[in-house]
Design an enzyme around this catalytic site. Structure first.
Site, short mmCIF file in Angstrom:
data_model
loop_
_atom_site.label_atom_id
_atom_site.label_comp_id
_atom_site.label_asym_id
_atom_site.label_seq_id
_atom_site.Cartn_x
_atom_site.Cartn_y
_atom_site.Cartn_z
N ARG A 262 0.78 -1.12 -0.01
CA ARG A 262 -0.05 -0.02 -0.15
C ARG A 262 0.94 1.27 0.20
NH1 ARG A 262 -4.90 -1.67 4.00
NH2 ARG A 262 -5.39 -3.83 2.96
N ARG A 277 1.95 0.69 10.24
CA ARG A 277 1.43 0.97 8.99
C ARG A 277 2.63 1.06 8.21
NH1 ARG A 277 -3.13 3.73 7.62
NH2 ARG A 277 -3.44 3.87 9.97
N GLU A 349 -7.30 -1.14 15.03
CA GLU A 349 -7.87 -2.04 14.00
C GLU A 349 -6.53 -3.26 13.80
OE1 GLU A 349 -8.96 -0.20 10.18
OE2 GLU A 349 -8.97 -1.96 9.28
N ARG A 391 0.47 -6.44 12.55
CA ARG A 391 -0.13 -5.95 13.69
C ARG A 391 -0.48 -6.89 14.80
NH1 ARG A 391 -4.45 -1.35 11.49
NH2 ARG A 391 -2.70 -0.04 10.38
#
Length: 430
Positions: A262, A277, A349, A391
């Site tokens: 991403r 991230r 999340e 994560r």
RNA sequence: GGAGACGUGGCCGAGUGGUCGAAGGCACACCCCUGCUAAGGGUGCAGGCGGGAAACCGCCUCGAGGGUUCGAAUCCCUUCGUCUCCGCCA
């Protein structure tokens, strides 16, 4: 993509759905375009039908040797040819225009989705586990002494720039163990079919699942035109792209472990520390292809599959129903799982489970023949993380951290770590 | 990378310029016969789009795109994919 017939039949409901997403009404524009399109199609097809008739007569004239009539008809057709071609082209252009517009409109939320503007309006559904009471100030994962030797952002920056990481030693092995554990659990306990896919895909696939045409800047594209998948949802879901599958093969429940890429365009400055991230990360992804009747029930099932992973790892989490304003482009309803991160003193999340209905199936033209025969219907698709591996690593490290800088590891991982039960302060497994 | 072959309906597979949206088989649906761990007979059955209350009618589609022709699954060009042989290679 939306069904133009549904919009035609109930434009108010369509606009109301858009409004819940915070979007202006579009039905008037769409229906005007649709009416224009249909009028042009009609005119073009009538002209073409006339030409086809004339062509048949021409053949008949030739067959019976009527050269004069043959030549007369031939000339007639020749004259009208360009005009009809132009009419057909116009009709096709309008058809494409309508299609292009529809491709940019997000899916509509189910009635049960809570209204809201952003993540602050999401609704907690349930909570599992108690954050461990600590008698020392918890650290973020990248500050835990036992983690530091095996999580190297400086070297990664040298190799690739920001938002990458090099893992080594015990941390690297825990990371790998997590992916294996998740896969095994979904395969053995949840009955999902292990599926390994490419990470480079054609543009059509990105259109099928909805990353394109609107969100191209979120992903990477190679010189040859391939896209690096931002999630295995793209490949797993598109396995049925263009297919008409047997109803008996549904539901198809897949799980895949892949690299995800991403660009994180638009998230500059957010979560810049640690590996929360990254431009490249691993995810174990679940995708289900179902019929129209069983899609919603599958959503519950898939959510539980993801929750089961967190529970097995002993990680406290909460399940949240995303509000209309926070849901992704293709979703009709989304449940996020948020894991407790003591270092951040908050839930973050770690999984997102979405029911997409037939929205992607229309884009992919993926259908099934209903039981007892009849016209093909679009499949329904679902996707959910089960879980984001990086994560999960963070969560395991932060939740297991000890006062002495070591990390206690969940029992279910021990067999995947050669029997090790902790990450020592020196970064080695023991 | 070089050479060759092929790409047809849910699947298999015929079809080399008009009467082909396409034989036949399988699968599927309904009916009949028969009777039990199975078979036989009949009928139907591609998809999308547009029109129509419906019956039904029309347009498009034989990997994709373009061309030749009054007319293309069939001829030509381009392109993508698959397979085989050779080369190379994890």
């Amino acid at each position: 993509m939306h069904d133009i017939r549904a919009i035609r039949e109930n434009p108010e409901a369509f606009d109301a759905g858009l409004a819940r997403r915070g979007l202006a009404p579009m039905s008037a524009e769409i229906l005007a375009l649709d009416a224009d399109r249909r009028a042009r199609i009609n005119a073009a097809e009538e002209a073409k039908a006339e030409q086809n008739r004339a062509s048949k007569e021409t053949g008949a004239a030739k067959a019976r040797g009527d050269e004069a009539e043959f030549e007369r008809l031939r000339a007639l057709i020749g004259d009208s040819k360009a005009q009809i071609a132009a009419m057909m082209a116009e009709a096709e252009a309008l058809d494409r225009q309508l299609n292009d517009l529809l491709m940019t409109i997000p899916n509509l939320p189910l009635d049960s989705v809570p209204d809201g503007e952003d993540e602050t309006d999401n609704v907690e559904i349930r909570r599992w586990g108690e954050p461990r009471a600590l008698d020392f100030p918890p650290l973020e994962h990248f500050d835990i002494p036992g983690v530091k030797p095996g999580m190297d952002f400086a070297t990664a920056a040298k190799l690739s720039g920001s938002r990458f990481v090099v893992l080594s030693g015990g941390v690297a092995r825990i990371h790998r163990a997590l992916a294996q554990f998740m896969l095994d659990m979904h395969i053995d306990k949840h009955g999902l079919t292990e599926t390994w896919t490419p990470v480079l895909v054609l543009s059509d696939m990105m259109l099928g699942t909805g990353q394109l045409p609107k969100f191209g800047e979120d992903s990477y594209q190679t010189r040859e035109g391939w896209w690096l998948i931002p999630t295995a949802e793209v490949t797993l879901t598109n396995t049925v792209h263009g297919d008409l599958v047997e109803h008996a093969t549904l539901p198809r429940r897949m799980v895949g472990h892949s690299q995800c890429f991403r660009s994180e365009a638009g998230s500059a400055g957010r979560d810049t520390s640690g590996m929360l991230r990254q431009h490249q990360f691993e995810k174990v992804e679940m995708v289900s292809i179902t019929d129209a009747e069983n899609g919603l029930a599958e959503h519950e099932r898939m959510t539980k599959c993801a929750e089961a992973v967190l529970e097995a790892l002993g990680l406290p989490y909460r399940t949240v129903a995303l509000c209309t304003g926070d849901m992704g482009f293709g979703a009709r309803i989304t449940h996020d799982l948020e894991v407790w991160l003591p270092g951040q003193d908050t839930y973050r999340e770690i999984s997102s489970v979405s029911y997409v209905g037939d929205f992607q199936a229309r884009r992919m033209n993926a259908r099934y023949r209903p039981e007892g025969g009849g016209k093909p219907e679009f499949v329904h698709t679902l996707n959910g993380s089960g879980l984001a591996v990086g994560r999960t690593l963070i969560a395991v490290l932060e939740n297991g951290q000890q006062a002495d800088g070591s990390v206690e590891l969940p029992a279910v991982l021990h067999p995947y770590l050669g029997g090790a039960i902790r990450l020592g302060r020196d970064g080695s497994l023991a």
